[in-house]
Design an enzyme around this catalytic site. Structure first.
Site, short mmCIF file in Angstrom:
data_model
loop_
_atom_site.label_atom_id
_atom_site.label_comp_id
_atom_site.label_asym_id
_atom_site.label_seq_id
_atom_site.Cartn_x
_atom_site.Cartn_y
_atom_site.Cartn_z
N CYS A 1 -3.71 -20.15 -18.00
CA CYS A 1 -2.27 -20.41 -18.14
C CYS A 1 -1.92 -21.24 -19.38
CB CYS A 1 -1.73 -21.10 -16.89
SG CYS A 1 -1.89 -20.07 -15.41
N HIS B 1 5.03 -24.14 -18.51
CA HIS B 1 4.38 -23.01 -17.86
C HIS B 1 5.03 -22.80 -16.50
CE1 HIS B 1 1.55 -20.30 -16.17
NE2 HIS B 1 1.05 -21.19 -15.33
N ASN C 1 4.36 -16.25 -11.91
CA ASN C 1 3.40 -16.78 -12.87
C ASN C 1 2.73 -15.62 -13.59
OD1 ASN C 1 1.34 -17.98 -14.29
ND2 ASN C 1 0.50 -19.14 -12.57
#
Length: 337
Positions: A118, A258, A288
């Protein structure tokens, strides 16, 4: 004579999102969960899934790059480098970046993949900056692309609501103006690998009938440990880069976090002293998307950004990896991009 400093600036953003929307209601037919539970704990309403047969991460990455080239009026032959941040490559080798370059007609560049989960986009962006600042490279494309549905176990209620598929890309070019990437901080702690990883499929535990039967080729996550580390590390590094560059909360135009969990996003914003109207959020629409989340936020909010805006990017991912970037936005929304 004092030498003029060359900085790397983002001069355009492109993206690709699959058409299929996987809603919380549909997920609740797969595992024991509900829209209310997912929204309260994570903040995701739906996510995009690449359903087309024979399509992969490179196809999403190529679509984002093609849009980027068109928006910035850039010829594929002008591109010097392409870096793809991904944890879902088309195959172990060759690099997905090479496949994206081939599919977009980029033949005069070199390219490679970067795996930081990520935090991948931030790590890749920081890497691309070096090549621009060296003076040897004029156009560098950074792609964040992940087909997370390919490694998500839709029988695991703790992970399957989290992830979606998407790609986004930015173009880096040199500038001598007071804009562009000013600073970055990137860190890792390999001890965190135990809490978030894929159990099999690498050289340590190659694929076998047994690993497939045990569902060991999907994302494995120890939620509480990851959440605790993410909240502290992402907030810490965002505050650190503000202090390092003498930025106050009132000087920050946007936080681009994020998009993993709304509680992590909220905690980071609070630590930075920012109101929610200064935080880019699209987790509710896309979930995500790993390396794609941060550039996808820039894509969604591009028309609201103004030249000179102080922007902080912040991420946390498997590894553990985490980092932040301080940049000044390089163009106005009215400019033809």
């Amino acid at each position: 004579m004092r030498r003029t400093k060359i900085r790397a600036a983002i001069t355009g953003v492109g993206a690709f999102l699959p058409d299929y929307k996987l809603t919380n209601e549909e997920i609740s037919t797969m595992v024991d969960t509900s829209d209310e539970w997912i929204m309260q704990r994570i903040g995701i309403k739906e996510r995009r899934i690449l359903k087309e047969e024979g399509k992969a991460t490179s196809d999403m990455g190529a679509a984002a790059v093609m849009e980027l080239l068109k928006k910035t009026n850039t010829s594929p032959d002008e591109v010097d480098m392409l870096i793809c941040a991904t944890i879902t490559p088309d195959m172990p080798f060759p690099a997905t970046a090479n496949i994206i370059a081939h599919k977009t007609g980029i033949h005069n560049a070199w390219s490679f993949d970067l795996n930081a989960a990520c935090s991948g986009f931030i790590f890749a962006l920081s890497t691309g900056v070096q090549f621009i600042e060296s003076g040897r490279y004029k156009k560098v494309i950074i792609v964040g692309a992940d087909m997370m549905s390919s490694i998500t176990n839709y029988k695991d209620r703790t992970t399957c609501p989290l992830f979606g598929d998407a790609s986004s890309a930015v173009l880096l070019e040199p500038t001598i103006d007071e804009v562009g990437i000013i600073d970055y901080i990137n860190r890792v702690d390999g001890l965190g690998r135990h809490h978030l990883h894929m159990k099999a499929g690498g050289s340590l535990r190659p694929a076998s009938c047994e690993t497939v039967e045990r569902d060991e080729h999907f994302v494995y996550q120890e939620g509480q440990a990851v959440f605790k580390a993410a909240v502290s590390s992402m907030a810490d590094v965002a505050v650190e880069i503000m202090k390092k560059n003498k930025l106050k909360s009132e000087n920050v135009a946007w936080l681009v976090p994020h998009q993993a969990n709304m509680r992590i996003i909220d905690a980071t914003a609070r630590r930075m002293g920012l109101n929610k109207d200064k935080v880019m959020i699209n987790i509710q629409k896309y979930g995500n998307t790993t390396a794609a989340t941060i550039p996808l936020c820039l894509y969604d909010y591009e028309n609201q950004l103004k030249k000179g805006d102080n922007i902080i990017l912040a991420a946390f991912g498997a590894g553990f990896t985490w980092g932040s970037v301080f940049l000044k936005w390089a163009y106005n929304p009215t400019e033809d991009k």
